[in-house]
Scaffold this active site. Structure first.
Site, PDB file in Angstrom:
ATOM      1  N   SER A  22       0.829  -1.214   0.000  1.00 49.80           N
ATOM      2  CA  SER A  22       0.000   0.000   0.000  1.00 49.80           C
ATOM      3  C   SER A  22       0.860   1.260   0.000  1.00 49.80           C
ATOM      4  O   SER A  22       0.343   2.367   0.082  1.00 49.80           O
ATOM      5  CB  SER A  22      -0.934  -0.001   1.214  1.00 49.80           C
ATOM      6  OG  SER A  22      -0.204  -0.170   2.405  1.00 49.80           O
ATOM      7  N   ASN A 109      -1.781  -2.445  13.153  1.00 46.44           N
ATOM      8  CA  ASN A 109      -3.233  -2.275  13.188  1.00 46.44           C
ATOM      9  C   ASN A 109      -3.660  -1.036  13.970  1.00 46.44           C
ATOM     10  O   ASN A 109      -4.508  -0.270  13.508  1.00 46.44           O
ATOM     11  CB  ASN A 109      -3.903  -3.528  13.777  1.00 46.44           C
ATOM     12  CG  ASN A 109      -3.643  -4.756  12.921  1.00 46.44           C
ATOM     13  OD1 ASN A 109      -3.092  -4.632  11.823  1.00 46.44           O
ATOM     14  ND2 ASN A 109      -4.027  -5.920  13.407  1.00 46.44           N
ATOM     15  N   THR A 154     -40.290  25.987  -9.187  1.00 47.65           N
ATOM     16  CA  THR A 154     -40.471  24.634  -8.656  1.00 47.65           C
ATOM     17  C   THR A 154     -40.683  23.772  -9.893  1.00 47.65           C
ATOM     18  O   THR A 154     -41.224  24.257 -10.900  1.00 47.65           O
ATOM     19  CB  THR A 154     -41.703  24.496  -7.726  1.00 47.65           C
ATOM     20  OG1 THR A 154     -42.885  24.774  -8.473  1.00 47.65           O
ATOM     21  CG2 THR A 154     -41.615  25.458  -6.538  1.00 47.65           C
ATOM     22  N   HIS A 155     -40.246  22.554  -9.834  1.00 49.74           N
ATOM     23  CA  HIS A 155     -40.301  21.655 -11.013  1.00 49.74           C
ATOM     24  C   HIS A 155     -39.613  22.284 -12.218  1.00 49.74           C
ATOM     25  O   HIS A 155     -39.948  21.973 -13.353  1.00 49.74           O
ATOM     26  CB  HIS A 155     -41.748  21.306 -11.386  1.00 49.74           C
ATOM     27  CG  HIS A 155     -42.587  20.887 -10.218  1.00 49.74           C
ATOM     28  ND1 HIS A 155     -42.729  19.589  -9.810  1.00 49.74           N
ATOM     29  CD2 HIS A 155     -43.309  21.636  -9.333  1.00 49.74           C
ATOM     30  CE1 HIS A 155     -43.523  19.530  -8.741  1.00 49.74           C
ATOM     31  NE2 HIS A 155     -43.872  20.761  -8.429  1.00 49.74           N
ATOM     32  N   SER A 276     -15.328  26.457 -26.726  1.00 49.21           N
ATOM     33  CA  SER A 276     -15.424  25.233 -27.517  1.00 49.21           C
ATOM     34  C   SER A 276     -14.356  25.273 -28.586  1.00 49.21           C
ATOM     35  O   SER A 276     -14.062  26.333 -29.143  1.00 49.21           O
ATOM     36  CB  SER A 276     -16.811  25.148 -28.157  1.00 49.21           C
ATOM     37  OG  SER A 276     -16.758  24.307 -29.300  1.00 49.21           O
ATOM     38  N   LYS A 282     -19.255  29.711 -28.158  1.00 45.35           N
ATOM     39  CA  LYS A 282     -19.579  28.997 -26.920  1.00 45.35           C
ATOM     40  C   LYS A 282     -18.860  29.574 -25.704  1.00 45.35           C
ATOM     41  O   LYS A 282     -17.726  30.012 -25.779  1.00 45.35           O
ATOM     42  CB  LYS A 282     -19.232  27.511 -27.048  1.00 45.35           C
ATOM     43  CG  LYS A 282     -20.174  26.728 -27.934  1.00 45.35           C
ATOM     44  CD  LYS A 282     -21.607  26.720 -27.411  1.00 45.35           C
ATOM     45  CE  LYS A 282     -21.773  25.787 -26.240  1.00 45.35           C
ATOM     46  NZ  LYS A 282     -21.705  24.374 -26.643  1.00 45.35           N
ATOM     47  N   ASN A 284     -18.855  28.019 -22.026  1.00 45.40           N
ATOM     48  CA  ASN A 284     -19.383  26.911 -21.233  1.00 45.40           C
ATOM     49  C   ASN A 284     -19.054  27.074 -19.751  1.00 45.40           C
ATOM     50  O   ASN A 284     -18.039  27.667 -19.392  1.00 45.40           O
ATOM     51  CB  ASN A 284     -18.811  25.580 -21.732  1.00 45.40           C
ATOM     52  CG  ASN A 284     -19.233  25.277 -23.154  1.00 45.40           C
ATOM     53  OD1 ASN A 284     -20.309  25.727 -23.595  1.00 45.40           O
ATOM     54  ND2 ASN A 284     -18.415  24.540 -23.876  1.00 45.40           N
ATOM     55  N   GLU A 289     -20.124  22.152 -14.363  1.00 45.78           N
ATOM     56  CA  GLU A 289     -20.498  20.799 -14.804  1.00 45.78           C
ATOM     57  C   GLU A 289     -19.651  19.779 -14.056  1.00 45.78           C
ATOM     58  O   GLU A 289     -20.110  18.695 -13.699  1.00 45.78           O
ATOM     59  CB  GLU A 289     -20.323  20.659 -16.319  1.00 45.78           C
ATOM     60  CG  GLU A 289     -21.327  21.505 -17.087  1.00 45.78           C
ATOM     61  CD  GLU A 289     -21.023  21.561 -18.582  1.00 45.78           C
ATOM     62  OE1 GLU A 289     -20.594  20.549 -19.151  1.00 45.78           O
ATOM     63  OE2 GLU A 289     -21.213  22.639 -19.168  1.00 45.78           O
ATOM     64  N   TYR A 316      -9.186  -6.355  12.866  1.00 43.73           N
ATOM     65  CA  TYR A 316      -8.525  -5.958  11.629  1.00 43.73           C
ATOM     66  C   TYR A 316      -8.573  -7.054  10.570  1.00 43.73           C
ATOM     67  O   TYR A 316      -8.313  -8.229  10.860  1.00 43.73           O
ATOM     68  CB  TYR A 316      -7.059  -5.570  11.896  1.00 43.73           C
ATOM     69  CG  TYR A 316      -6.386  -5.100  10.624  1.00 43.73           C
ATOM     70  CD1 TYR A 316      -6.512  -3.786  10.194  1.00 43.73           C
ATOM     71  CD2 TYR A 316      -5.688  -5.998   9.811  1.00 43.73           C
ATOM     72  CE1 TYR A 316      -5.946  -3.368   8.998  1.00 43.73           C
ATOM     73  CE2 TYR A 316      -5.117  -5.586   8.616  1.00 43.73           C
ATOM     74  CZ  TYR A 316      -5.251  -4.269   8.217  1.00 43.73           C
ATOM     75  OH  TYR A 316      -4.708  -3.862   7.038  1.00 43.73           O
ATOM     76  N   GLN A 321      -7.451  -2.088   4.258  1.00 47.25           N
ATOM     77  CA  GLN A 321      -6.465  -1.296   3.519  1.00 47.25           C
ATOM     78  C   GLN A 321      -7.126  -0.539   2.352  1.00 47.25           C
ATOM     79  O   GLN A 321      -6.573   0.413   1.846  1.00 47.25           O
ATOM     80  CB  GLN A 321      -5.347  -2.216   3.005  1.00 47.25           C
ATOM     81  CG  GLN A 321      -4.231  -1.491   2.293  1.00 47.25           C
ATOM     82  CD  GLN A 321      -3.021  -2.384   2.089  1.00 47.25           C
ATOM     83  OE1 GLN A 321      -2.272  -2.654   3.016  1.00 47.25           O
ATOM     84  NE2 GLN A 321      -2.837  -2.861   0.864  1.00 47.25           N
ATOM     85  N   LYS A 324      -8.292   3.734   2.460  1.00 45.51           N
ATOM     86  CA  LYS A 324      -7.572   5.000   2.276  1.00 45.51           C
ATOM     87  C   LYS A 324      -7.758   5.646   0.905  1.00 45.51           C
ATOM     88  O   LYS A 324      -7.984   6.854   0.808  1.00 45.51           O
ATOM     89  CB  LYS A 324      -6.088   4.802   2.588  1.00 45.51           C
ATOM     90  CG  LYS A 324      -5.847   4.775   4.109  1.00 45.51           C
ATOM     91  CD  LYS A 324      -4.446   4.380   4.473  1.00 45.51           C
ATOM     92  CE  LYS A 324      -4.205   2.897   4.401  1.00 45.51           C
ATOM     93  NZ  LYS A 324      -5.063   2.087   5.309  1.00 45.51           N
TER      94      LYS A 324
HETATM   95  N1  ARG Z   1      -1.117  -1.227   5.116  1.00 42.27           N
HETATM   96  C1  ARG Z   1      -2.003  -1.754   6.102  1.00 42.27           C
HETATM   97  C2  ARG Z   1      -3.360  -1.031   5.981  1.00 42.27           C
HETATM   98  O1  ARG Z   1      -3.404  -0.044   5.336  1.00 42.27           O
HETATM   99  C3  ARG Z   1      -1.434  -1.543   7.453  1.00 42.27           C
HETATM  100  C4  ARG Z   1      -1.922  -2.517   8.462  1.00 42.27           C
HETATM  101  C5  ARG Z   1      -1.396  -3.857   8.165  1.00 42.27           C
HETATM  102  N2  ARG Z   1      -1.716  -4.765   9.210  1.00 42.27           N
HETATM  103  C6  ARG Z   1      -1.604  -6.082   9.039  1.00 42.27           C
HETATM  104  N3  ARG Z   1      -1.909  -6.811  10.040  1.00 42.27           N
HETATM  105  N4  ARG Z   1      -1.228  -6.591   7.910  1.00 42.27           N
HETATM  106  O2  ARG Z   1      -4.335  -1.471   6.520  1.00 42.27           O
END
Ligand code: ARG
Length: 459
Positions: A22, A109, A154-155, A276, A282, A284, A289, A316, A321, A324
């Site tokens: 990651s 974790n 409205t509408h 455009s 144009k 825009n 948008e 966990y 993962q 994120k």
């Molecule tokens: N890169 C992992 C995540 O984003 C970190 C935690 C990893 N923990 C594990 N027990 N493998 O969740």
């Protein structure tokens, strides 16, 4: 060497590594990861697990890593699986075996949950500043248009005359609720999981309350099993940003429509309009948008995380993962969008003549019914009578005000000469002066209430 290689006789398959790593995205939490480790080193020193000297060595090393990162000099190596392992690997290079003591009682974790919460807290603060600017821009433009009349819809059908300030201010309150949701979510994000270990808690006597305070958290999690897998804060942020995106999409849609030459109510500043490549005439409203379109992406990210979380077994799991990238993408989307939306509102030109010209007398039909009501007719009956008048008007191709008193009296003998007073857009608007109404006087009060709201919101 990986951080967990001891158990395995063979190295990880390269394809698995590509799937599992990651580092490509979680390196964005470098500052948070280092801050967490600096505090953790102090906490385990206070607990007597490492010496003060060792803590100092670790902290100096971590600070150097942060400097390298900030200067753009931090070099990742192929074995760096994620930000946590990359920092520990570099720390080992810098200070040797002492680096191996930092992870005592800690797991990635609780570490990743800590980093991610800190990152989200920063993002909320940043987005909130932008939203305050957007609200301020809305008030500033609204303030100069409390007397400007335009059709309200409205509408998407012309409905009643309103003031342009009232239209603009409607978005102030939507954004206000988004800010309240952000602030509320912040409270639940600001809970430290650090010291939860892998799942069962830490066997070392680390002062979790001290750690939390040191890192800027408002509270400490009370259940380690929950703490390592709780991503509610991320889901909440994604929801709040989805709803914010939904509001921006609605603002975008109004701006797109009203800047269409067939409406012509507003003109976007040249800097925020696009042309455009084919049609020279144009002009825009692309940014709006995009404001409308990005809502899909934001809602997609929310759906993506909720789907990942659904049905996960306790504590966990690597599925987490996936949290994120969804959050980073939504925050990046909003970070890119808001400055443009703010600038568009700040530089928006309203065209009061075009708004005025679009006011048809049919927008006063409700006022005509209200006239009969004031003369004693029940509203339902008045609605029907005025409906008949509107039909006459449509048949004869005239305006409501051009119907003779005699023709009106055919419909109801409550019509009298003073009916001519109804055909006045200003009067129609200024009658709506109860709190929250569109009358200039009510909108000026609304703006004052909005400024007051802004004062009270600062946390
Ligand atoms: N890169 C992992 C995540 O984003 C970190 C935690 C990893 N923990 C594990 N027990 N493998 O969740």
């Amino acid at each position: 060497m990986t951080l967990w290689g001891g158990r395995f006789a063979e190295p990880t398959d390269a394809d698995l590594k590509a799937l599992n790593d990651s580092i490509g995205f979680d390196q964005r939490m470098m500052a948070q990861d280092i801050a967490g480790s600096v505090a953790y080193a102090q906490a385990i020193a206070k607990a007597g697990i490492i010496s003060q000297d060792e803590a100092q060595t670790i902290i100096t090393g971590l600070q150097q890593i942060l400097d390298e990162w900030s200067a753009g000099d931090f070099a990742f190596l192929p074995q760096d699986e994620d930000v946590h392992t990359a920092v520990e690997r570099r720390l080992t290079e810098l200070i040797g075996a002492t680096a191996g003591k930092l992870h005592t009682g800690r797991s990635r974790n609780d570490q990743v949950a800590t980093d991610f919460r800190l990152w989200v807290m920063d993002a909320i603060d940043r987005i909130d500043v932008h939203l305050l600017q957007l609200q301020t821009a809305l008030i500033d433009v609204a303030e100069t248009h409390t007397e400007t009349l335009m059709p309200g819809y409205t509408h998407l059908q012309p409905a009643q005359p309103i003031t342009a300030a009232h239209w603009l201010m409607s978005f102030f309150w939507m954004i206000g609720r988004d800010r309240q949701r952000l602030a509320d979510g912040y409270q639940r994000t600001s809970v430290s999981p650090l010291g939860s270990g892998a799942l069962a808690g830490t066997p070392f006597v680390v002062d979790r309350v001290w750690l939390a305070r040191e890192l800027g958290f408002g509270a400490v999690s009370q259940n380690s099993l929950d703490a390592v897998s709780d991503r509610d804060f991320a889901a909440e942020l994604l929801f709040t940003l989805s709803l914010l995106g939904t509001h921006l999409s609605r603002l975008g849609e109004d701006v797109i429509l009203y800047s269409n030459p067939q409406f012509g109510y507003i003109t976007l500043n040249d800097r925020y309009s696009t042309g455009s490549s084919l049609m020279p005439q144009k002009r825009n409203a692309d940014p709006m948008e995009l404001a409308r379109g990005k809502a899909g992406r934001l809602i997609g990210n929310l759906t993506r995380l909720l789907t990942t979380l659904k049905g996960l077994p306790s504590t966990y799991n690597k599925d987490l993962q996936e949290d994120k990238e969804a959050v980073f993408d939504s925050v990046d989307t909003i970070d890119r969008l808001l400055p443009v939306v703010i600038a568009i509102i700040r530089t928006l030109r309203l065209n009061p003549e075009r708004m005025r010209a679009a006011l048809g007398e049919d927008l006063l039909a409700t006022d005509l019914a209200d006239y009969l009501v004031r003369k004693g007719m029940p509203f339902r009956h008045a609605h029907h009578v005025v409906g008949q008048a509107v039909r006459l008007v449509a048949e004869d191709q005239v305006k409501l005000s051009e119907l003779s008193l005699a023709a009106l009296r055919q419909l109801s003998n409550l019509f009298e000469a003073d009916v001519s007073n109804v055909f006045d857009f200003e009067a129609s608007v200024s009658r709506r002066r109860a709190i929250g109404g569109t009358a200039p006087e009510a909108v000026r009060d609304q703006i004052a209430a909005a400024r007051q709201w802004l004062q009270e919101q600062t946390r």
